[in-house]
Design a protein around this motif. Structure first.
Motif, PDB file in Angstrom:
ATOM      1  N   UNK A  23       0.853  -1.184   0.000  1.00 56.34           N
ATOM      2  CA  UNK A  23       0.000   0.000   0.000  1.00 56.34           C
ATOM      3  C   UNK A  23       0.892   1.238   0.000  1.00 56.34           C
ATOM      4  N   UNK A  24       0.695   2.084  -1.010  1.00 57.16           N
ATOM      5  CA  UNK A  24       1.459   3.322  -1.095  1.00 57.16           C
ATOM      6  C   UNK A  24       1.026   4.268   0.020  1.00 57.16           C
ATOM      7  N   UNK A  25       1.967   5.041   0.561  1.00 64.73           N
ATOM      8  CA  UNK A  25       1.574   6.001   1.593  1.00 64.73           C
ATOM      9  C   UNK A  25       0.648   7.057   1.001  1.00 64.73           C
ATOM     10  N   UNK A  26      -0.334   7.459   1.780  1.00 66.99           N
ATOM     11  CA  UNK A  26      -1.279   8.465   1.309  1.00 66.99           C
ATOM     12  C   UNK A  26      -0.633   9.837   1.306  1.00 66.99           C
ATOM     13  N   UNK A  27      -0.951  10.600   0.264  1.00 69.67           N
ATOM     14  CA  UNK A  27      -0.474  11.971   0.184  1.00 69.67           C
ATOM     15  C   UNK A  27      -1.369  12.841   1.065  1.00 69.67           C
ATOM     16  N   UNK A  28      -0.781  13.842   1.721  1.00 70.53           N
ATOM     17  CA  UNK A  28      -1.602  14.715   2.552  1.00 70.53           C
ATOM     18  C   UNK A  28      -2.629  15.459   1.700  1.00 70.53           C
ATOM     19  N   UNK A  29      -3.794  15.663   2.250  1.00 72.11           N
ATOM     20  CA  UNK A  29      -4.869  16.363   1.552  1.00 72.11           C
ATOM     21  C   UNK A  29      -4.803  17.851   1.860  1.00 72.11           C
ATOM     22  N   UNK A  30      -5.011  18.642   0.824  1.00 65.98           N
ATOM     23  CA  UNK A  30      -5.025  20.091   0.983  1.00 65.98           C
ATOM     24  C   UNK A  30      -6.422  20.560   1.360  1.00 65.98           C
ATOM     25  N   UNK A  31      -6.470  21.579   2.218  1.00 61.18           N
ATOM     26  CA  UNK A  31      -7.720  22.261   2.559  1.00 61.18           C
ATOM     27  C   UNK A  31      -7.546  23.697   2.074  1.00 61.18           C
ATOM     28  N   UNK A  32      -8.560  24.213   1.395  1.00 55.63           N
ATOM     29  CA  UNK A  32      -8.398  25.549   0.845  1.00 55.63           C
ATOM     30  C   UNK A  32      -9.737  26.242   0.641  1.00 55.63           C
ATOM     31  N   UNK A  59       1.104  20.764   7.643  1.00 60.62           N
ATOM     32  CA  UNK A  59       1.698  21.647   8.644  1.00 60.62           C
ATOM     33  C   UNK A  59       1.922  23.069   8.174  1.00 60.62           C
ATOM     34  N   UNK A  60       1.562  23.368   6.931  1.00 59.74           N
ATOM     35  CA  UNK A  60       1.710  24.714   6.374  1.00 59.74           C
ATOM     36  C   UNK A  60       0.332  25.347   6.240  1.00 59.74           C
ATOM     37  N   UNK A  61       0.203  26.573   6.747  1.00 58.72           N
ATOM     38  CA  UNK A  61      -1.011  27.357   6.559  1.00 58.72           C
ATOM     39  C   UNK A  61      -0.602  28.671   5.914  1.00 58.72           C
ATOM     40  N   UNK A  62      -1.261  29.007   4.814  1.00 58.36           N
ATOM     41  CA  UNK A  62      -0.915  30.210   4.053  1.00 58.36           C
ATOM     42  C   UNK A  62      -2.167  31.042   3.823  1.00 58.36           C
ATOM     43  N   UNK A  63      -2.015  32.356   4.008  1.00 55.01           N
ATOM     44  CA  UNK A  63      -3.035  33.310   3.577  1.00 55.01           C
ATOM     45  C   UNK A  63      -2.352  34.222   2.569  1.00 55.01           C
ATOM     46  N   UNK A  64      -2.912  34.270   1.351  1.00 53.93           N
ATOM     47  CA  UNK A  64      -2.264  35.012   0.275  1.00 53.93           C
ATOM     48  C   UNK A  64      -3.304  35.482  -0.736  1.00 53.93           C
ATOM     49  N   UNK A  78       2.735  30.502  -3.430  1.00 57.80           N
ATOM     50  CA  UNK A  78       1.794  31.523  -2.946  1.00 57.80           C
ATOM     51  C   UNK A  78       2.359  32.895  -3.281  1.00 57.80           C
ATOM     52  N   UNK A  79       1.541  33.707  -3.946  1.00 56.34           N
ATOM     53  CA  UNK A  79       1.944  35.072  -4.303  1.00 56.34           C
ATOM     54  C   UNK A  79       1.062  36.060  -3.549  1.00 56.34           C
ATOM     55  N   UNK A  80       1.640  37.219  -3.226  1.00 55.86           N
ATOM     56  CA  UNK A  80       0.907  38.205  -2.435  1.00 55.86           C
ATOM     57  C   UNK A  80       0.688  37.681  -1.028  1.00 55.86           C
ATOM     58  N   UNK A  81       1.740  37.124  -0.459  1.00 55.69           N
ATOM     59  CA  UNK A  81       1.681  36.478   0.846  1.00 55.69           C
ATOM     60  C   UNK A  81       1.283  37.469   1.933  1.00 55.69           C
ATOM     61  N   UNK A  82       0.251  37.130   2.677  1.00 55.39           N
ATOM     62  CA  UNK A  82      -0.192  37.965   3.793  1.00 55.39           C
ATOM     63  C   UNK A  82       0.272  37.409   5.129  1.00 55.39           C
ATOM     64  N   UNK A  83       0.166  36.093   5.306  1.00 47.82           N
ATOM     65  CA  UNK A  83       0.652  35.453   6.529  1.00 47.82           C
ATOM     66  C   UNK A  83       0.873  33.973   6.254  1.00 47.82           C
ATOM     67  N   UNK A  84       1.665  33.355   7.127  1.00 43.85           N
ATOM     68  CA  UNK A  84       1.912  31.924   7.008  1.00 43.85           C
ATOM     69  C   UNK A  84       2.328  31.376   8.361  1.00 43.85           C
ATOM     70  N   UNK A  85       2.096  30.096   8.539  1.00 43.77           N
ATOM     71  CA  UNK A  85       2.642  29.367   9.684  1.00 43.77           C
ATOM     72  C   UNK A  85       3.160  28.044   9.147  1.00 43.77           C
TER      73      UNK A  85
END
Length: 113
Positions: A23-32, A59-64, A78-85
């Motif tokens: 079984x291949x490892x699952x890729x993380x799912x993006x939320x947007x 583990x990455x959160x971006x607002x852009x 991400x372009x026009x980056x406003x914040x990130x963690x």
């Protein structure tokens, strides 16, 4: 009786040499979310988000202003980056205005230009 033992032996040998499923490892799912528009391209496996974008993955959160996610190559731009963690390393280029973020999912470093 001899035939029964022979059949059981063959079945046990077959089971021990048979291939198991890998079984291949699952890729993380993006939320947007995006206020303006979301454009998905199934052929190129990409998602383009425009206008007050919030994007989360691995583990990455971006607002852009804009986020481009290449699902095939697992790359985030991400372009026009406003914040990130990010819970790992962040590499900020000298003289950077902190407006462009680059990240490859699975890596431990985010790059800010």
């Amino acid at each position: 009786m001899k035939t029964l033992f022979s059949v059981l032996f063959v079945l046990m040998a077959f089971k021990s040499y048979s291939q198991s499923l890998y079984k291949l490892p699952e890729q993380p799912k993006a939320k947007y979310s995006a206020q303006d528009s979301i454009v998905t391209d199934q052929y190129n496996q990409s998602i383009n988000l425009y206008g007050k974008v919030k994007f989360e993955i691995n583990g990455l959160t971006v607002k852009a202003d804009q986020v481009f996610f290449d699902e095939k190559n697992h790359q985030v731009l991400a372009k026009g980056l406003n914040s990130y963690t990010f819970d790992k390393k962040v590499n900020v280029a000298k003289g950077s205005k902190n407006r462009t973020l680059k990240y490859t999912v699975g890596n431990d470093t985010v790059f800010i230009e």
